[in-house]
Design an enzyme around this catalytic site. Structure first.
Site, PDB file in Angstrom:
ATOM      1  N   GLU A  10      14.131 -47.028 -36.393  1.00  0.00           N
ATOM      2  CA  GLU A  10      13.064 -47.781 -37.052  1.00  0.00           C
ATOM      3  C   GLU A  10      12.395 -46.922 -38.117  1.00  0.00           C
ATOM      4  O   GLU A  10      12.183 -47.371 -39.256  1.00  0.00           O
ATOM      5  CB  GLU A  10      12.031 -48.240 -36.019  1.00  0.00           C
ATOM      6  N   ASP A  62       3.332 -51.455 -31.593  1.00  0.00           N
ATOM      7  CA  ASP A  62       2.697 -51.439 -30.274  1.00  0.00           C
ATOM      8  C   ASP A  62       1.197 -51.236 -30.365  1.00  0.00           C
ATOM      9  O   ASP A  62       0.448 -51.691 -29.503  1.00  0.00           O
ATOM     10  CB  ASP A  62       3.329 -50.343 -29.417  1.00  0.00           C
TER      11      ASP A  62
END
Length: 265
Positions: A136, A117
């Site tokens: 993740e 992001d």
């Protein structure tokens, strides 16, 4: 190695040495999803037959998973084992016939590919706006090489610089108390903590691990990222945070001017 999709205009940088080989700009301005696809396909070139591969989650990583499945179908990649970072990615990988396993069976992963992001100049990341930060981080921490794929809109001068959320996964119990403690922790950065809500239902967003997500918004820099991450994890009720510090080994950035590959020395 996998067949390249990305255009020929590629440049490479070593972050420590700051050495860049420039390329000619593209004559066409590409839409964001096309840039994501270019970065993803370039990352899949690092995948070799016989590898255990961490499969990321999100709109950019989705292109990489599809590409790996395509190359398996073509017989170009063989004996691949995928380790998915979310239930959504697991379902996608199965749909394109990628054989799957887990960390318990394969505690060392050859290569992980995922989006981000935010990416700062030192290749530190914010991840988790898609809601899968815990799995993740577990999978990408276990990887020998972690290749991050982004379009140029994700580049920031400092973590939090986009003004968008830095997620923290928390247990549902007394989440308001945890959110207040997070705000106090980053009071000097004018932090605002918000519970993530599902737009369709109005209910709290629930992660694959049955937890909630508190999104932190910063108006100022949070300073030392390692210290910030450690401080977050010391708060009771916090499960994990979306700061991925010194984890990325390679970042592939697609933009109108071409593809840049940055390597952490």
């Amino acid at each position: 190695m996998a067949t390249a999709y990305a255009p020929h205009f590629i440049r490479s940088e070593n972050v420590a040495a700051d050495v860049t080989t420039s390329s000619s700009p593209s004559p066409v301005t590409m839409v964001q999803d096309e840039l994501k696809k270019i970065a993803a396909y370039k990352a899949v070139e690092f995948v070799e037959s016989g590898m255990v591969v961490g499969l990321g989650t999100g709109s950019t990583a989705k292109h990489a998973v599809d590409r790996i499945g395509e190359l398996i179908q073509q017989g170009i990649l063989t004996d691949i084992i995928g380790i998915p970072t979310s239930i959504k990615t697991q379902e996608q990988a199965l749909s394109v016939n990628i054989p799957l396993s887990d960390l318990e069976t394969h505690p060392v992963i050859d290569l992980a590919i995922d989006g981000a992001d935010e990416v700062d100049p030192d290749l530190n990341l914010v991840k988790g706006r898609g809601g899968s930060l815990l799995r993740e981080k577990m999978i990408e921490f276990a990887s020998k090489r972690f290749v991050v794929i982004v379009d140029e809109s994700k580049l920031v001068d400092h973590i939090g610089g986009s003004g968008l959320a830095m997620p923290v996964e928390v247990v549902p119990f007394c989440w308001k108390f945890t959110a207040q403690r997070l705000e106090l922790l980053f009071e000097e950065a004018d932090c605002v903590a918000k519970l993530r809500i599902c737009p369709k239902t109005g209910d709290p967003f629930v992660t694959d691990n049955s937890n909630y997500t508190i999104d932190l918004y910063f108006k100022k820099s949070i300073g030392d990222l390692k210290a910030a991450g450690d401080a977050i994890l010391r708060l009771p009720g916090v499960v994990e945070h979306g700061l991925f510090v010194d984890m990325a080994t390679t970042v592939i950035i697609a933009g109108d001017g071409g593809v840049t590959v940055k390597n952490k020395s």
